[in-house]
Design an enzyme around this catalytic site. Structure first.
Site, PDB file in Angstrom:
ATOM      1  N   HIS A  80      26.682 -20.358  22.601  1.00 21.69           N
ATOM      2  CA  HIS A  80      26.187 -21.417  23.195  1.00 21.69           C
ATOM      3  C   HIS A  80      26.339 -22.079  22.076  1.00 21.69           C
ATOM      4  O   HIS A  80      25.575 -22.335  21.122  1.00 21.69           O
ATOM      5  CB  HIS A  80      24.289 -20.783  24.157  1.00 21.69           C
ATOM      6  N   PHE A 138      24.227 -29.075  32.052  1.00 22.55           N
ATOM      7  CA  PHE A 138      24.406 -30.203  30.576  1.00 22.55           C
ATOM      8  C   PHE A 138      25.079 -31.467  30.952  1.00 22.55           C
ATOM      9  O   PHE A 138      24.694 -31.823  29.766  1.00 22.55           O
ATOM     10  CB  PHE A 138      26.076 -29.538  29.997  1.00 22.55           C
ATOM     11  N   TYR A 195      17.694 -29.202  32.798  1.00 17.30           N
ATOM     12  CA  TYR A 195      17.243 -29.730  31.686  1.00 17.30           C
ATOM     13  C   TYR A 195      15.051 -29.460  32.636  1.00 17.30           C
ATOM     14  O   TYR A 195      15.302 -30.287  33.599  1.00 17.30           O
ATOM     15  CB  TYR A 195      17.973 -31.516  30.777  1.00 17.30           C
TER      16      TYR A 195
END
Length: 224
Positions: free
Chosen positions: A181, A72, A61
């Site tokens: 995804h 994640f 991220y």
């Protein structure tokens, strides 16, 4: 084999030396995520001999405070990103888990779920900015070594970049689960209803292994 040995072997290769020169320069000259001491956090959280499941992400991220080295996952106290929210929804539909108030997935990592991004660093606010610099070769080595192992592992390959790694998994005894995804752009094209978490636990149980407890608990008030 362990992660320390693997890293030492890769450090001797020309691509890795070039990669590390690039990474060092990026951290020195601009804002990069995750924090430098968290680059290999996924490997530290899930030792080589404990890996039972691999979930492949793309790159960390790229907003402030989110990335802490696990694909994640986000730091406690950070809003759950959309892709992870979709993962939680699928988990709830499959296994009846409740939607937690946080996105910290260390509990999964501690149970043998390797949360690996294919690229381990990113420049702030610039998704994919460290793509093609060498991390892919490093993480390919990880997947290839895990793919040779005799003990069965579950590989969850979400999206085409992750699915392209399928060829690295040589032992046909491993379970390979593929879908689109979980991002909002593709989640309705097959991630919802994929059944991966249930299939993973059934596969492990059939081999006398402890299933993964996928429930991420709510954070107790005042804990962070």
């Amino acid at each position: 084999m362990n992660w320390e040995e693997l890293i030492k072997e890769e450090e001797q290769k020309l691509y890795y030396k070039d990669l590390w020169d690039f990474v060092e320069n990026e951290y020195a000259s601009c804002e990069v995520f995750p924090p430098k001491d968290k680059i290999f956090a996924a490997l530290k959280a899930t030792p080589w001999d404990k890996v039972r499941c691999v979930i492949l992400g793309q790159d960390p991220y790229h907003d402030v405070g989110q990335a802490h080295g696990l694909a994640f996952s986000v730091n406690p106290g950070i809003k759950t990103p959309p892709s992870l929210a979709n993962i939680y929804k699928e988990l709830s539909d499959e296994l009846g888990t409740y939607i937690p108030d946080n996105g910290c997935l260390l509990k999964w990592a501690s149970q043998g779920v390797l949360l690996l991004n294919t690229v381990l660093t990113v420049r702030a606010h610039e998704a994919n900015s460290h793509k093609g610099k060498g991390w892919e070769k490093f993480t390919d080595r990880i997947i290839s070594e895990l793919g040779k192992r005799d003990d069965a592992i579950v590989f969850m390959l979400w999206g085409k970049p992750a699915q392209s790694k399928k060829k690295l998994i040589s032992n046909k005894e491993h379970l390979i689960l593929e879908s689109v995804h979980p991002s909002p752009l593709s989640v309705y094209r097959g991630f919802y209803g994929c059944g991966h978490f249930k299939a993973c636990n059934e596969f492990l149980a059939e081999r006398g292994l402890e299933p993964i407890d996928w429930q991420i608990e709510n954070i107790q008030p005042g804990l962070f």
